[in-house]
Design a protein around this motif. Sequence first.
Motif, PDB file in Angstrom:
ATOM      1  N   UNK A 113       0.827  -1.203   0.000  1.00  0.00           N
ATOM      2  CA  UNK A 113       0.000   0.000   0.000  1.00  0.00           C
ATOM      3  C   UNK A 113       0.862   1.253   0.000  1.00  0.00           C
ATOM      4  N   UNK A 116       3.007   0.592  -3.909  1.00  0.00           N
ATOM      5  CA  UNK A 116       2.279   0.131  -5.086  1.00  0.00           C
ATOM      6  C   UNK A 116       2.726  -1.219  -5.612  1.00  0.00           C
ATOM      7  N   UNK A 217       1.028   6.756 -12.137  1.00  0.00           N
ATOM      8  CA  UNK A 217       0.144   7.299 -11.105  1.00  0.00           C
ATOM      9  C   UNK A 217      -1.047   6.372 -10.907  1.00  0.00           C
ATOM     10  N   UNK A 218      -1.576   5.917 -12.001  1.00  0.00           N
ATOM     11  CA  UNK A 218      -2.762   5.063 -11.965  1.00  0.00           C
ATOM     12  C   UNK A 218      -2.476   3.736 -11.263  1.00  0.00           C
ATOM     13  N   UNK A 220      -0.519   3.358  -8.916  1.00  0.00           N
ATOM     14  CA  UNK A 220      -0.144   3.572  -7.519  1.00  0.00           C
ATOM     15  C   UNK A 220       1.350   3.452  -7.280  1.00  0.00           C
ATOM     16  N   UNK A 222       3.531   5.777  -8.462  1.00  0.00           N
ATOM     17  CA  UNK A 222       4.099   7.123  -8.366  1.00  0.00           C
ATOM     18  C   UNK A 222       3.099   8.077  -7.724  1.00  0.00           C
ATOM     19  N   UNK A 223       3.649   9.102  -7.053  1.00  0.00           N
ATOM     20  CA  UNK A 223       2.842  10.160  -6.459  1.00  0.00           C
ATOM     21  C   UNK A 223       3.244  11.473  -7.114  1.00  0.00           C
ATOM     22  N   UNK A 224       2.282  12.389  -7.217  1.00  0.00           N
ATOM     23  CA  UNK A 224       2.540  13.674  -7.846  1.00  0.00           C
ATOM     24  C   UNK A 224       2.966  14.719  -6.824  1.00  0.00           C
ATOM     25  N   UNK A 235       7.214  11.192  -7.960  1.00  0.00           N
ATOM     26  CA  UNK A 235       8.050  10.455  -7.020  1.00  0.00           C
ATOM     27  C   UNK A 235       7.597   8.997  -6.912  1.00  0.00           C
ATOM     28  N   UNK A 236       8.561   8.092  -6.749  1.00  0.00           N
ATOM     29  CA  UNK A 236       8.220   6.690  -6.525  1.00  0.00           C
ATOM     30  C   UNK A 236       8.536   6.300  -5.089  1.00  0.00           C
ATOM     31  N   UNK A 237       7.520   5.946  -4.318  1.00  0.00           N
ATOM     32  CA  UNK A 237       7.759   5.533  -2.936  1.00  0.00           C
ATOM     33  C   UNK A 237       8.763   4.389  -2.857  1.00  0.00           C
TER      34      UNK A 237
ATOM     35  N   UNK B  18      -3.408  14.019  -4.006  1.00  0.00           N
ATOM     36  CA  UNK B  18      -3.135  13.131  -5.123  1.00  0.00           C
ATOM     37  C   UNK B  18      -4.300  12.990  -6.096  1.00  0.00           C
ATOM     38  N   UNK B  20      -4.818  10.492  -8.230  1.00  0.00           N
ATOM     39  CA  UNK B  20      -5.314   9.126  -8.319  1.00  0.00           C
ATOM     40  C   UNK B  20      -6.151   8.799  -7.081  1.00  0.00           C
ATOM     41  N   UNK B  23      -4.695   6.269  -4.462  1.00  0.00           N
ATOM     42  CA  UNK B  23      -3.557   6.855  -3.766  1.00  0.00           C
ATOM     43  C   UNK B  23      -4.029   7.938  -2.817  1.00  0.00           C
ATOM     44  N   UNK B  26      -5.223   6.521   0.441  1.00  0.00           N
ATOM     45  CA  UNK B  26      -4.113   6.173   1.336  1.00  0.00           C
ATOM     46  C   UNK B  26      -3.525   7.438   1.953  1.00  0.00           C
TER      47      UNK B  26
END
Lengths: 258, 174
Positions: A113, A116, A217-218, A220, A222-224, A235-237, B18, B20, B23, B26
């Motif tokens: 979670x 992703x 993004x879709x 999950x 990556x986050x913007x 960004x990639x968690x 976010x 999405x 996301x 969360x």
Amino acid sequence: MHRRGVGAGAIAKKKLAEAKYKERGTVLAEDQIVQMSKQLETFKSNLEEFASKHKQEIRKNPQFRVQFQEMCATIGVDPLASGKGFWSEMLGVGDFYYELGVQIIEVCLALKHRNGGLITLDELHQRVLKGRGKYAQDVSQDDLVRAIKKLKVMGNGFGMIPVGGSYLVQSVPAELNMDHTVVLQLAEKKGFVTVSEIKDSLKWEKERACHVLDHLLKEGLAWLDSQAAGEAQYWLPALFSELTSRDITPEEANQMTP
Amino acid sequence: MSFEWPWQYNFPPFFTLQPNVDTRQKQLAAWCSMVLSYCRHHKLYTLDVMEAQESPVFNNKKLERKLSMEAIQVVFEELRKKGNLEWLDKNKSRCLVMWRRPEEWGKLIYQWVSKNGMSNSVFTLYELSNGDDTEAEEFHGLEEWMLLRSLQALQADGKAEIITMDDGKGVKFF
């Protein structure tokens, strides 16, 4: 003596000779069987000795495991291929990697979670070691890679993406094609990537870059970040290095199978 | 002991709402959890929205990222839906933050009462929240409005009765 014709005597003689040859053949086969059987006994006890001598070593020593695997590969044996038989039953090699596979799945599930379903091999390694505790056997990255390959074969949705000299382990069957993979590799350096960077490094059109980023993004992965100076950063968690210093939260721990 | 920030606090995108949906869910869950933990740590019971914008919770100066006003409202709405927040005014400028629900407080208070064999005793509200006896307890310093709600919860449970005294309210425990 008659020159021509085969008399009854000759026939009888021939038959006797044939019979004698046959008998000899049977006798030889019996001999061989006894011999082979003796050899098999010796072979079996040698294998058992090998197993008992090296089973411990295989479980304890990552370096030994690598060499053992390479040796098997040379003689055309895959100790992880069959579920039953000498390799898994006597040496417990299969067990070792099976158990490791289960551990890997647990860690990936617990963190899914957050990232992703994408995690660096380094972080996976750290967390697996942590989960094993002080007194458990050491596990190397080579071990992880083998276990993951096995998981992949079993169809668990696992995959490995080469990035920056190591791997990103994918534990969720998100659809990632070459374009996505290449962008992930680009993001590896700083943990994030921008449209401009993609355009500059990969020589893509803006649309193609945006398409890939939208997909990440879709999924999950990556986050913007829209507050970055200049342009938006993605960004990639999974690549966020600070994650490795944080413990798994209680909520995440609940995700782990007992 | 200083507050330990979760990993998200240092993750720049955490301060961007976010796009999405999954996301975002969360993200909001993490925000709610962080806000409640922060308030709990600092024993904050109310929040002023304007001030909140500049507080470290929503504004990470080191990271140069802050949650927008719009996003803060979204987080607050999320908290309200979960029962952890109540608006004090129609303009939504000030709110009560219940990092512990009244029932949970009530339980703690009652446990203290029973443990010390004080059933059937009477206390003023002040004694409970500010008395020397309760100094070591978590509910020490509890603001009156929350204390009252907690006692009301106990009352509903038949474990206490709120009484009116000369100079304020008190409570009798059973």
